[in-house]
Write a protein that holds these residues in place. Sequence first.
Motif, short mmCIF file in Angstrom:
data_model
loop_
_atom_site.label_atom_id
_atom_site.label_comp_id
_atom_site.label_asym_id
_atom_site.label_seq_id
_atom_site.Cartn_x
_atom_site.Cartn_y
_atom_site.Cartn_z
N ARG A 127 0.84 -1.19 0.00
CA ARG A 127 0.00 0.00 0.00
C ARG A 127 0.88 1.25 0.00
O ARG A 127 1.74 1.41 0.86
CB ARG A 127 -0.88 -0.03 1.26
N ILE A 128 0.67 2.11 -1.02
CA ILE A 128 1.43 3.36 -1.08
C ILE A 128 0.52 4.49 -0.61
O ILE A 128 -0.59 4.65 -1.11
CB ILE A 128 1.86 3.65 -2.53
N TRP A 129 0.97 5.26 0.36
CA TRP A 129 0.21 6.41 0.84
C TRP A 129 0.68 7.66 0.13
O TRP A 129 1.88 7.89 0.00
CB TRP A 129 0.39 6.56 2.36
N THR A 130 -0.27 8.45 -0.34
CA THR A 130 0.10 9.62 -1.14
C THR A 130 -0.45 10.91 -0.56
O THR A 130 -1.47 10.92 0.13
CB THR A 130 -0.45 9.49 -2.58
N ALA A 131 0.23 11.99 -0.87
CA ALA A 131 -0.23 13.32 -0.47
C ALA A 131 -0.05 14.30 -1.61
O ALA A 131 0.78 14.09 -2.49
CB ALA A 131 0.54 13.81 0.76
N GLY A 132 -0.84 15.35 -1.58
CA GLY A 132 -0.66 16.48 -2.50
C GLY A 132 -0.64 17.76 -1.70
O GLY A 132 -1.15 17.81 -0.57
N ILE A 133 -0.01 18.79 -2.26
CA ILE A 133 0.09 20.09 -1.58
C ILE A 133 -0.57 21.15 -2.45
O ILE A 133 -0.35 21.18 -3.66
CB ILE A 133 1.56 20.49 -1.34
N VAL A 134 -1.35 22.02 -1.82
CA VAL A 134 -1.84 23.23 -2.49
C VAL A 134 -1.20 24.43 -1.81
O VAL A 134 -1.49 24.71 -0.64
CB VAL A 134 -3.38 23.34 -2.42
N VAL A 135 -0.30 25.09 -2.51
CA VAL A 135 0.34 26.30 -2.00
C VAL A 135 -0.52 27.48 -2.45
O VAL A 135 -0.75 27.67 -3.65
CB VAL A 135 1.77 26.44 -2.57
N ILE A 136 -1.02 28.26 -1.48
CA ILE A 136 -1.96 29.33 -1.79
C ILE A 136 -1.28 30.67 -1.62
O ILE A 136 -0.81 30.99 -0.52
CB ILE A 136 -3.20 29.22 -0.87
N GLY A 137 -1.20 31.47 -2.68
CA GLY A 137 -0.62 32.79 -2.47
C GLY A 137 -0.12 33.48 -3.71
O GLY A 137 0.75 32.98 -4.41
N ASP A 138 -0.67 34.68 -3.94
CA ASP A 138 -0.20 35.53 -5.03
C ASP A 138 1.28 35.87 -4.89
O ASP A 138 1.94 36.14 -5.90
CB ASP A 138 -1.01 36.84 -5.04
N GLU A 139 1.80 35.86 -3.66
CA GLU A 139 3.21 36.25 -3.49
C GLU A 139 4.15 35.23 -4.11
O GLU A 139 5.26 35.57 -4.50
CB GLU A 139 3.54 36.49 -2.01
N ILE A 140 3.70 33.97 -4.21
CA ILE A 140 4.54 32.96 -4.87
C ILE A 140 4.40 33.13 -6.39
O ILE A 140 5.39 33.12 -7.13
CB ILE A 140 4.09 31.53 -4.48
N LEU A 141 3.16 33.32 -6.87
CA LEU A 141 2.93 33.41 -8.32
C LEU A 141 3.50 34.71 -8.90
O LEU A 141 3.75 34.78 -10.10
CB LEU A 141 1.43 33.31 -8.62
N SER A 142 3.66 35.73 -8.08
CA SER A 142 4.24 36.98 -8.59
C SER A 142 5.76 36.91 -8.65
O SER A 142 6.40 37.79 -9.20
CB SER A 142 3.83 38.15 -7.70
N GLY A 143 6.33 35.88 -8.07
CA GLY A 143 7.79 35.76 -8.03
C GLY A 143 8.42 36.51 -6.87
O GLY A 143 9.63 36.46 -6.66
#
Lengths: 257, 257
Positions: free
Chosen positions: B4-20
């Motif tokens: 059994r493989i356990w998996t995770a995903g991440i949602v990074v929320i933030g305009d400050e990341i997308l703006s660079g």
Amino acid sequence: MSERIWTAGIVVIGDEILSGRTQDKNIAQIATWLNVQGIRLSEARVVSDREEAIVEAVNAIRQRCDYCFTTGGIGPTHDDITVDAIAVALGVEVVVHPEARAVLEKYYQTRGGLTEARLRMARVPDGADLIVNRVSGAPGIRHGNIFILAGVPHITAGMLDALTGTLEGGRPVVARTIGCWVAESEVADLLRTTERDYRGDGAEAGVAIGSYPFFREGRTGANFVVRGTDPVVVDACLAALTAGLEAAGRDVTDGGI
Amino acid sequence: MSERIWTAGIVVIGDEILSGRTQDKNIAQIATWLNVQGIRLSEARVVSDREEAIVEAVNAIRQRCDYCFTTGGIGPTHDDITVDAIAVALGVEVVVHPEARAVLEKYYQTRGGLTEARLRMARVPDGADLIVNRVSGAPGIRHGNIFILAGVPHITAGMLDALTGTLEGGRPVVARTIGCWVAESEVADLLRTTERDYRGDGAEAGVAIGSYPFFREGRTGANFVVRGTDPVVVDACLAALTAGLEAAGRDVTDGGI
């Protein structure tokens, strides 16, 4: 009058990012470059070296954004499957690009010759153009609105450099920052009302205020970033926010703390 | 026997990341922590501070992964909309969590009191539990398989610390690295055949070899990372790869270059 907003998404391809071994630098690098081109990064995804994962992400982003950038997975080894996956996403064949082959032949002339493994780097989805790579041998690839770039950040940078000024965009986003030794929670109302006053008809056309708290030298502070495409509106919003903070008895540092 | 493989995903929320403006550090940080918990990070997404974007990403990841982590957007200001968006994604109300309120009341007792803006940080999607925050005031939030963490990396780290050992996982992934002054294209066949020999029945259960080239001190080299959940198989694959490289006349550096 509503302004055309140009958008891009990034697909970062690589188990080395998802394993935590490597810190991604390409999202920030491409985001910064896009700002100057007048293109807004609206999302980024990091996916593993699996065909289905790449196909799904590339198809989602190429359909909803004006531009889709990928990084990683274009080297000569078995874990480099980006070109094959994107060909599947597009429903086209993989072909050897004659110009890419010539570039690699020349590059490897003094480096042991063009082996079968190295020739993998001349493969492109049928119908693609090349993106010049002045840093190392293998070129990047453009197919429609998809831009297939290297994963190694300084090679990615060289490819972005080659693309500078070639993509249609809108007005660049202007961002101006002020800083203040204040807990952001103390000025939350001021931030909300000021943004509302300058937001304009649509969130995309007006300004947005970002609030970025920090704790430094034993004190609480925050930087406030006003972003928008109209420098006049950005400046007016910044002036209003500064006046509001000063009216609340706070010193404001231009450019941020 | 399939594992059994356990998996995770991440949602990074933030305009400050997308703006660079801000370089994300949480993907690498959470990925590294997940490895130790025996959970595999299978994807990460960076989305903007817009409700639709957060709802879409959280719903995609919470349905396809065992665990969904979010970072960012849980502060007191107008651009902190993570809790509201996740409540929409789950179809539940936003409520004030009494324990979170008590935590904040105590924290702000000596810091100017619990204002309306600060009380925002006690709001949770109905049915949620809290994640202890030993670093600053506002707690993280758990709702089913969703873990809502802070965006500031050292606060995120504290919340991960509080979660350590509480999530069911499988065997941790073992990663071992060797380095070699070789162009990866010269050993591409060896990498491919060695991985094939040790891949096992399914890609998830066997090992994978990653190849990470570099250019340093005027020379070309590469690190090869063998990953898998069975240390015996990982070691056997690493030994076979080392033997293959040495048979080709290469010096191999254990641990990577």
